[in-house]
Scaffold this motif. Structure first.
Motif, PDB file in Angstrom:
ATOM      1  N   ILE A  64      10.058  18.135   1.702  1.00  0.00           N
ATOM      2  CA  ILE A  64       8.593  18.080   1.753  1.00  0.00           C
ATOM      3  C   ILE A  64       8.196  17.288   2.994  1.00  0.00           C
ATOM      4  N   GLY A  65       7.500  17.948   3.910  1.00  0.00           N
ATOM      5  CA  GLY A  65       7.081  17.314   5.157  1.00  0.00           C
ATOM      6  C   GLY A  65       5.884  18.037   5.714  1.00  0.00           C
ATOM      7  N   THR A  66       5.620  17.805   6.994  1.00  0.00           N
ATOM      8  CA  THR A  66       4.401  18.365   7.568  1.00  0.00           C
ATOM      9  C   THR A  66       4.649  18.953   8.953  1.00  0.00           C
ATOM     10  N   SER A  67       3.921  20.030   9.224  1.00  0.00           N
ATOM     11  CA  SER A  67       3.894  20.602  10.582  1.00  0.00           C
ATOM     12  C   SER A  67       2.539  20.383  11.229  1.00  0.00           C
ATOM     13  N   ALA A  68       1.626  19.709  10.511  1.00  0.00           N
ATOM     14  CA  ALA A  68       0.273  19.490  11.033  1.00  0.00           C
ATOM     15  C   ALA A  68       0.335  18.561  12.247  1.00  0.00           C
ATOM     16  N   ASP A  81       5.577  22.696   3.300  1.00  0.00           N
ATOM     17  CA  ASP A  81       4.871  22.241   4.492  1.00  0.00           C
ATOM     18  C   ASP A  81       3.450  21.814   4.162  1.00  0.00           C
ATOM     19  N   LEU A  82       3.175  20.548   4.468  1.00  0.00           N
ATOM     20  CA  LEU A  82       1.783  20.079   4.405  1.00  0.00           C
ATOM     21  C   LEU A  82       1.098  20.562   5.687  1.00  0.00           C
ATOM     22  N   ASP A  83       0.843  21.844   5.734  1.00  0.00           N
ATOM     23  CA  ASP A  83       0.321  22.453   6.954  1.00  0.00           C
ATOM     24  C   ASP A  83      -1.193  22.316   7.032  1.00  0.00           C
ATOM     25  N   GLU A  84      -1.736  22.847   8.112  1.00  0.00           N
ATOM     26  CA  GLU A  84      -3.183  22.738   8.333  1.00  0.00           C
ATOM     27  C   GLU A  84      -3.964  23.421   7.220  1.00  0.00           C
ATOM     28  N   ALA A  99       4.213   3.986   1.257  1.00  0.00           N
ATOM     29  CA  ALA A  99       4.371   2.547   1.469  1.00  0.00           C
ATOM     30  C   ALA A  99       3.254   1.732   0.845  1.00  0.00           C
ATOM     31  N   GLU A 100       2.143   2.353   0.391  1.00  0.00           N
ATOM     32  CA  GLU A 100       1.007   1.626  -0.167  1.00  0.00           C
ATOM     33  C   GLU A 100       0.577   2.283  -1.472  1.00  0.00           C
ATOM     34  N   PRO A 101       0.015   1.516  -2.382  1.00  0.00           N
ATOM     35  CA  PRO A 101      -0.486   2.102  -3.637  1.00  0.00           C
ATOM     36  C   PRO A 101      -1.597   3.103  -3.356  1.00  0.00           C
ATOM     37  N   ASP A 102      -1.739   4.037  -4.262  1.00  0.00           N
ATOM     38  CA  ASP A 102      -2.771   5.073  -4.133  1.00  0.00           C
ATOM     39  C   ASP A 102      -4.147   4.457  -4.364  1.00  0.00           C
ATOM     40  N   ARG A 103      -5.036   4.571  -3.445  1.00  0.00           N
ATOM     41  CA  ARG A 103      -6.383   4.007  -3.569  1.00  0.00           C
ATOM     42  C   ARG A 103      -7.258   4.818  -4.524  1.00  0.00           C
ATOM     43  N   MET A 104      -6.766   5.987  -4.940  1.00  0.00           N
ATOM     44  CA  MET A 104      -7.538   6.827  -5.860  1.00  0.00           C
ATOM     45  C   MET A 104      -7.122   6.638  -7.319  1.00  0.00           C
ATOM     46  N   SER A 105      -6.254   5.628  -7.594  1.00  0.00           N
ATOM     47  CA  SER A 105      -5.880   5.355  -8.990  1.00  0.00           C
ATOM     48  C   SER A 105      -7.118   4.905  -9.764  1.00  0.00           C
ATOM     49  N   PRO A 106      -7.189   5.202 -11.090  1.00  0.00           N
ATOM     50  CA  PRO A 106      -8.376   4.846 -11.896  1.00  0.00           C
ATOM     51  C   PRO A 106      -8.742   3.374 -11.779  1.00  0.00           C
ATOM     52  N   ALA A 107      -7.763   2.487 -11.879  1.00  0.00           N
ATOM     53  CA  ALA A 107      -8.059   1.051 -11.831  1.00  0.00           C
ATOM     54  C   ALA A 107      -8.677   0.669 -10.490  1.00  0.00           C
ATOM     55  N   LYS A 108      -8.159   1.330  -9.383  1.00  0.00           N
ATOM     56  CA  LYS A 108      -8.705   1.031  -8.056  1.00  0.00           C
ATOM     57  C   LYS A 108     -10.159   1.499  -7.968  1.00  0.00           C
ATOM     58  N   ILE A 109     -10.438   2.648  -8.560  1.00  0.00           N
ATOM     59  CA  ILE A 109     -11.809   3.172  -8.535  1.00  0.00           C
ATOM     60  C   ILE A 109     -12.730   2.279  -9.357  1.00  0.00           C
ATOM     61  N   TRP A 166      -4.859  14.030   4.367  1.00  0.00           N
ATOM     62  CA  TRP A 166      -3.748  13.219   3.887  1.00  0.00           C
ATOM     63  C   TRP A 166      -4.085  11.755   4.063  1.00  0.00           C
ATOM     64  N   PRO A 167      -3.698  10.844   3.132  1.00  0.00           N
ATOM     65  CA  PRO A 167      -2.814  11.106   1.978  1.00  0.00           C
ATOM     66  C   PRO A 167      -3.581  11.687   0.786  1.00  0.00           C
ATOM     67  N   TRP A 168      -2.908  12.597   0.107  1.00  0.00           N
ATOM     68  CA  TRP A 168      -3.479  13.162  -1.101  1.00  0.00           C
ATOM     69  C   TRP A 168      -3.321  12.192  -2.260  1.00  0.00           C
ATOM     70  N   PRO A 169      -4.169  12.349  -3.270  1.00  0.00           N
ATOM     71  CA  PRO A 169      -3.955  11.538  -4.486  1.00  0.00           C
ATOM     72  C   PRO A 169      -2.539  11.786  -5.032  1.00  0.00           C
ATOM     73  N   ARG A 170      -1.901  10.719  -5.550  1.00  0.00           N
ATOM     74  CA  ARG A 170      -0.517  10.848  -6.030  1.00  0.00           C
ATOM     75  C   ARG A 170      -0.427  11.823  -7.207  1.00  0.00           C
ATOM     76  N   THR A 171      -1.548  12.019  -7.893  1.00  0.00           N
ATOM     77  CA  THR A 171      -1.512  12.990  -8.983  1.00  0.00           C
ATOM     78  C   THR A 171      -1.320  14.402  -8.445  1.00  0.00           C
ATOM     79  N   VAL A 172      -1.914  14.688  -7.288  1.00  0.00           N
ATOM     80  CA  VAL A 172      -1.731  15.999  -6.662  1.00  0.00           C
ATOM     81  C   VAL A 172      -0.279  16.143  -6.204  1.00  0.00           C
TER      82      VAL A 172
END
Length: 716
Positions: free
Chosen positions: A321-325, A76-79, A117-127, A88-94
């Motif tokens: 893997i889901g969320t109750s938040a 659970d991606l809980d509070e 649905a979208e690339p991770d904005r925290m990827s090294p190349a994006k940074i 959320w969204p967390w870095p894909r590495t996490v």
């Protein structure tokens, strides 16, 4: 006599015909309503469907699925996790670390109730591209590092992971090429026409899409009332078919290459996965047999990252893997919980499949429900006139209890969903319609009775008859009755004193109190014949003591006449007019008569016919001959022999071939026991003996004694 029997037979036939017509008319309307109800069931509009499924919700509320140990866990991606790791969204590495830890713990399969649905904005190349002021060396080093998406993809490749994807009802512009589809065999026909169809779908980015071992649709489509009861096992996007997340996790976990859709020309029958046939409805939806929400199903996502769980915690488990938040907007309403995370809906669906504790709508359910509604409606239509509203309601309650108990038993023991609400509701509506129709008919009968008898009976008697119209036989019947005729003596002489208006006033003044007396003693006024009144007892309402009531009415009429004469004498003196005392004669007789509606098809009256009616009229005429007030027949005398009665004579009357014994009524039971009347009766006995012996002198003497004694004691 033959004509009379024919008339009675014709009247009875007409009465029966009217009853049949009214009965068939009511039933025709009921049949029409029943047909409309059944047509409504065939149409099955949304409100009717909602009534049905809400009944099934009640079943699940009262008796949810028994929780059994199942290898299912929700990460659970809980509070707390969002507070610890970040929004959320967390870095894909996490996410990669979380998946790796679960996979290394021995999970049988992992399913995401999430789409990337979208690339991770925290990827090294994006940074590197987003930050300014970096040295060329630092920028080059960042550009050489693998993307976060690639890191997650590498982790996915070594684990049995099902990626989530969602259907969409409008085109969103994603590339349609390269879609990875689970092989689906079609058994029995093409299932596509029956599946929920989406225009487009939300997919994971290609690098992740290719790394997953399976791809499942996590789209949940609530019903009209926003409650999730059924989850599509298969969904259609264009011409492609995709499995739901739970089905795909089970396929991947068991190492199956494909699943199968089993259908026929009526729709889907089920989905075959891991050699299990999972039953569905015609549209490929699975009824979720919910168990109560249990916190033990959940583990916080932060605990999968911080190493606080046992190394084999996920061993052999199917992990969602889901969320109750609340902020991530994946909360659903279900029959057992108004706020259940969407990921738990998928988990409970998989629990239902693994336990085999399915809920199904059997193929014969609609036909059985239709038949029950039809039979219940027919029973109501045919039994209501026979049993009446009260006992039919009892039958309805019993029938509802039996149907509900049967439906409940099939739900609890077989997991079969049979609806009884439609049959119960339609039958109850028919009951209400028939009750209203009967009430309206009875009210019409009461109104008719009140109108017909308001001039013949007292208001109390009219209401009694209106309350029970069944006691009224309007078609003609033979009954033992008592008849009374009353006539003013010398009416011609009296009428010469008045003009037309005065004569009318006089007659009304005489007839009104006489009529009141008749009605107050339970009699029916048959007709007025000028200055005469004809009345009868024991019809239309039964009166076991009819002879006595008629006799009492006759005596009260005599007493009232004395009061009227006093009133008329005083009025004549005041006006200076001539006063002529008014005398009346009353004839009373009892016997069998024909009573009912008499007349033509255009006009008829409730009246009575028979020889004893004619005799009563003749007896009234004899009152003047014998100089008495009330003359009664032998049949009446036998019915009131405890009253003060004296025999008059044995006479031959017109229309009779045998002599008739007649009597005079002097008073009631109290007078009959008085010494004066006993003395009078003794002398009267000798009077009759000398009269019949033709000893006229002695007869005259006894007659004179009787008259003198009558005046002294004021009898008669």
């Amino acid at each position: 006599m033959r004509h009379r029997l024919w008339d009675m037979t014709r009247d009875r036939a007409r009465s029966l015909g009217r009853w049949l017509w009214q009965s068939l008319s009511k039933r025709f309307v009921s049949f029409v309503c029943l047909g409309l109800f059944l047509a409504l069931r065939v149409w099955d509009p949304t409100p009717l469907e909602m009534l049905r499924v809400r009944t099934f919700d009640l079943y699940q509320n009262f008796h949810p699925r028994e929780p059994t140990p199942q290898p299912i866990v929700i990460v659970d991606l809980d509070e707390e996790s969002l507070a610890k790791v970040g929004q959320w969204p967390w870095p894909r590495t996490v996410v990669s670390d979380m998946v790796a830890n679960i996979c290394d713990s021995g999970a049988a399969a992992i399913g995401f109730d999430i789409v990337f649905a979208e690339p991770d904005r925290m990827s090294p190349a994006k940074i590197a591209g987003a930050l300014h002021g970096l040295t060329p060396e630092t920028r080059d080093d960042l550009m050489k590092l693998p993307s976060n998406d690639q890191v997650l993809a590498d982790t996915l490749k070594r684990c049995r992971v099902v990626l989530g994807q969602a259907g969409y009802f409008r085109i969103i512009g994603h590339e349609s090429t390269g879609i990875i589809k689970t092989p689906i065999a079609e058994i029995g026909g093409d299932p596509r026409p029956f599946l929920l169809n989406f225009i487009d779908m939300v997919r994971n980015i290609p690098v992740l899409d290719k790394a997953g071992k399976g791809h499942g649709m996590f789209t949940i489509t609530p019903e009209t009332d926003s409650v999730v009861r059924r989850v599509p096992a298969l969904l259609r996007v264009g011409e492609s078919i995709f499995p739901t997340l739970s089905i795909e996790i089970l396929r991947v976990a068991t190492g199956q290459k494909a699943i199968a859709a089993k259908s026929d020309n009526l729709g889907l029958k089920g989905v075959v996965v891991a050699k299990k046939l999972v039953p569905t409805d015609n549209h490929g939806r699975i009824w979720v047999h919910y168990a109560p929400s249990d916190p033990k199903r959940y583990v916080s996502a932060k605990d999968t990252l911080n190493g606080s769980l046992a190394k084999d915690f996920f061993s052999g488990k199917l992990v969602f893997i889901g969320t109750s938040a609340a902020g991530l907007l994946d909360i659903k309403s279900t029959p057992v919980n108004d706020a259940m995370p969407g990921v738990e809906v998928h988990a409970q669906l998989l629990e239902t499949i693994l336990s085999g504790d399915y809920l199904t709508r059997p193929g014969n359910a609609i036909g059985a429900e239709f038949s029950v509604a039809l039979l219940s409606g027919l029973l109501m239509i045919f039994l209501m006139p026979l049993l009446g509203a009260r006992w039919t309601l009892v039958l309805f309650v019993v029938m509802t209890g039996v149907l509900t108990s049967g439906s409940w038993y099939l739900y609890v023991e077989k997991g079969a969903l049979y609806d009884v609400t439609f049959a119960t509701l339609s039958t109850f509506l028919l009951y209400g319609l028939l009750t209203y129709a009967n009430y309206s008919s009875e009210e019409a009968q009461r109104k008719q009775v009140r109108t017909a008898f308001s001039h013949y009976l007292s208001p109390a008697m009219v209401e009694k008859l209106a309350d029970d119209p069944s006691s009224l036989a309007l078609g003609g019947e033979s009954k033992d009755m008592t008849l009374l005729f009353c006539d003013i003596r010398g009416f011609t002489t009296i009428s010469e004193q008045f003009d037309a208006e005065g004569l009318t006033s006089f007659i009304n003044r005489f007839l009104t109190p006489m009529t009141d007396i008749i009605m107050s003693n339970g009699g029916t006024v048959d007709k007025y014949m000028g200055d005469a009144i004809m009345a009868f007892w024991n019809a239309p309402i039964d009166d076991p003591d009819h002879a006595r009531h008629a006799s009492i009415a006759g005596m009260e009429m005599m007493k009232t006449l004395r009061d009227l004469n006093t009133e008329w004498e005083a009025a004549a003196k005041e006006e200076g007019g001539k006063y002529i005392p008014v005398n009346i004669g009353v004839g009373i007789n009892s016997g069998s008569c024909c009573v009912g509606n008499m007349g033509s098809d255009q006009r008829f009256d409730y009246s009575v016919l028979g020889d004893d009616v004619n005799l009563a009229s003749r007896l009234e005429g004899q009152s003047k001959t014998y100089g008495v007030d009330i003359v009664i027949g032998e049949n009446t005398e036998q019915l009131i022999d405890d009253m003060a009665i004296l025999e008059l004579d044995l006479i031959q009357v017109k229309g009779k071939t045998v002599p008739v014994r007649i009597f005079t009524l002097h008073g009631d039971e109290e007078m009959e026991t008085s010494g004066a009347f006993q003395s009078q009766m003794s002398r009267h006995k000798y009077l009759l003996q000398t009269y019949r012996a033709q000893d006229w002198e002695k007869a005259k003497n006894f007659l004179s004694e009787c008259r003198n004694l009558d005046k002294e004691e004021r009898l008669g």
